[in-house]
Design a protein around this motif. Structure first.
Motif, short mmCIF file in Angstrom:
data_model
loop_
_atom_site.label_atom_id
_atom_site.label_comp_id
_atom_site.label_asym_id
_atom_site.label_seq_id
_atom_site.Cartn_x
_atom_site.Cartn_y
_atom_site.Cartn_z
N VAL A 48 109.72 38.84 90.64
CA VAL A 48 108.62 39.80 90.62
C VAL A 48 108.86 40.86 89.55
O VAL A 48 107.94 41.23 88.81
CB VAL A 48 108.43 40.45 92.02
N ILE A 49 110.08 41.32 89.43
CA ILE A 49 110.41 42.32 88.40
C ILE A 49 110.21 41.73 87.02
O ILE A 49 109.62 42.36 86.13
CB ILE A 49 111.85 42.83 88.59
N MET A 50 110.69 40.50 86.80
CA MET A 50 110.54 39.86 85.49
C MET A 50 109.06 39.62 85.17
O MET A 50 108.63 39.81 84.03
CB MET A 50 111.31 38.55 85.44
N THR A 51 108.28 39.21 86.16
CA THR A 51 106.85 38.98 85.93
C THR A 51 106.13 40.27 85.58
O THR A 51 105.29 40.30 84.68
CB THR A 51 106.21 38.33 87.17
N THR A 52 106.48 41.34 86.24
CA THR A 52 105.88 42.64 85.94
C THR A 52 106.20 43.08 84.53
O THR A 52 105.33 43.55 83.79
CB THR A 52 106.37 43.69 86.95
N LEU A 53 107.46 42.94 84.13
CA LEU A 53 107.85 43.29 82.76
C LEU A 53 107.14 42.41 81.74
O LEU A 53 106.71 42.87 80.68
CB LEU A 53 109.36 43.18 82.60
N TRP A 54 106.98 41.13 82.07
CA TRP A 54 106.32 40.19 81.17
C TRP A 54 104.85 40.57 80.97
O TRP A 54 104.36 40.63 79.84
CB TRP A 54 106.46 38.78 81.72
N PHE A 55 104.14 40.84 82.08
CA PHE A 55 102.72 41.20 81.97
C PHE A 55 102.52 42.51 81.22
O PHE A 55 101.58 42.64 80.44
CB PHE A 55 102.07 41.30 83.36
N SER A 56 103.41 43.47 81.44
CA SER A 56 103.24 44.75 80.75
C SER A 56 103.49 44.61 79.25
O SER A 56 102.95 45.38 78.46
CB SER A 56 104.16 45.81 81.35
N SER A 57 104.29 43.64 78.84
CA SER A 57 104.52 43.40 77.42
C SER A 57 103.45 42.50 76.82
O SER A 57 103.11 42.63 75.64
CB SER A 57 105.89 42.76 77.20
N LEU A 58 102.95 41.57 77.60
CA LEU A 58 102.01 40.59 77.08
C LEU A 58 100.64 41.19 76.78
O LEU A 58 100.00 40.82 75.81
CB LEU A 58 101.86 39.44 78.09
N PHE A 59 100.21 42.13 77.59
CA PHE A 59 98.89 42.72 77.42
C PHE A 59 98.99 44.18 77.00
O PHE A 59 99.79 44.93 77.54
CB PHE A 59 98.08 42.64 78.72
N THR A 60 98.16 44.57 76.02
CA THR A 60 98.09 45.94 75.56
C THR A 60 96.73 46.50 75.96
O THR A 60 95.70 45.95 75.58
CB THR A 60 98.25 46.02 74.03
N ALA A 61 96.75 47.57 76.73
CA ALA A 61 95.49 48.15 77.21
C ALA A 61 95.09 49.36 76.38
O ALA A 61 95.93 50.18 76.02
CB ALA A 61 95.63 48.56 78.67
N LYS A 62 93.81 49.41 76.06
CA LYS A 62 93.22 50.58 75.40
C LYS A 62 92.03 50.99 76.23
O LYS A 62 91.25 50.15 76.67
CB LYS A 62 92.79 50.25 73.97
N GLN A 63 91.90 52.29 76.44
CA GLN A 63 90.83 52.78 77.29
C GLN A 63 89.46 52.40 76.72
O GLN A 63 89.19 52.58 75.54
CB GLN A 63 90.92 54.30 77.45
N TRP A 71 100.29 38.56 70.62
CA TRP A 71 100.53 37.15 70.35
C TRP A 71 102.00 36.82 70.15
O TRP A 71 102.43 35.70 70.41
CB TRP A 71 99.69 36.69 69.16
N GLN A 72 102.80 37.77 69.71
CA GLN A 72 104.24 37.52 69.60
C GLN A 72 104.82 37.19 70.97
O GLN A 72 105.55 36.22 71.13
CB GLN A 72 104.97 38.73 69.03
N TYR A 73 104.48 38.00 71.96
CA TYR A 73 104.98 37.76 73.31
C TYR A 73 104.38 36.51 73.92
O TYR A 73 105.03 35.82 74.70
CB TYR A 73 104.73 38.97 74.20
N ALA A 74 103.14 36.21 73.58
CA ALA A 74 102.52 35.00 74.10
C ALA A 74 103.22 33.75 73.57
O ALA A 74 103.43 32.78 74.31
CB ALA A 74 101.04 34.97 73.73
N ILE A 75 103.62 33.76 72.31
CA ILE A 75 104.33 32.63 71.73
C ILE A 75 105.73 32.50 72.33
O ILE A 75 106.20 31.40 72.62
CB ILE A 75 104.38 32.76 70.19
N VAL A 76 106.38 33.63 72.54
CA VAL A 76 107.74 33.63 73.11
C VAL A 76 107.72 33.14 74.56
O VAL A 76 108.73 32.64 75.06
CB VAL A 76 108.35 35.04 73.00
N THR A 77 106.60 33.24 75.21
CA THR A 77 106.48 32.79 76.60
C THR A 77 106.76 31.30 76.73
O THR A 77 107.34 30.85 77.72
CB THR A 77 105.08 33.13 77.13
N ILE A 78 106.39 30.53 75.72
CA ILE A 78 106.54 29.06 75.80
C ILE A 78 108.01 28.65 75.92
O ILE A 78 108.37 27.94 76.87
CB ILE A 78 105.84 28.39 74.60
N PRO A 79 108.92 29.08 75.03
CA PRO A 79 110.32 28.69 75.22
C PRO A 79 110.94 29.32 76.47
O PRO A 79 111.80 28.70 77.12
CB PRO A 79 111.03 29.17 73.95
#
Length: 107
Positions: A48-63, A71-79
């Motif tokens: 759960v901790i790793m998934t939370t860290l992954w989602f917070s890095s994978l998506f960037t929110a702007k109001q 996309w860097q993190y999305a590509i790194v997700t595959i390996p």
């Protein structure tokens, strides 16, 4: 730069309290056994901790906008997911993810 005795005592007390709070669970669990349901629940904490860290890095929110994918993190997700499937080791997932991100940033 000198430090006053009040500040030093404050640091000492806070440090001791923090150390006690971090050590207390280990000391208590040496003497007591947790129920099976609690142990099974605690097995999910690292993922759960790793998934939370992954989602917070994978998506960037702007109001005012939908979240954008980094996309860097999305590509790194595959390996990282491939490593997770084959090893099921949190350490290796992190090592492969960090190494993959370093390689992508180097390129």
């Amino acid at each position: 730069m000198s430090i006053s005795s009040k500040v030093f005592i404050t640091y000492l007390v806070c440090g001791t309290g923090l150390a006690a709070l971090r050590l207390m669970p280990f000391l208590l669990l040496k003497k007591f056994n947790l129920p099976k349901a609690v142990v099974e629940f605690l097995e999910f904490v690292p993922i759960v901790i790793m998934t939370t860290l992954w989602f917070s890095s994978l998506f960037t929110a702007k109001q005012g906008h939908l979240p954008q994918i980094d996309w860097q993190y999305a590509i790194v997700t595959i390996p990282a997911l491939t490593t997770a499937y084959f090893t099921r080791s949190l350490m290796w997932i992190v090592v492969v993810g960090v190494a993959s991100l370093a390689l992508i940033r180097l390129i």
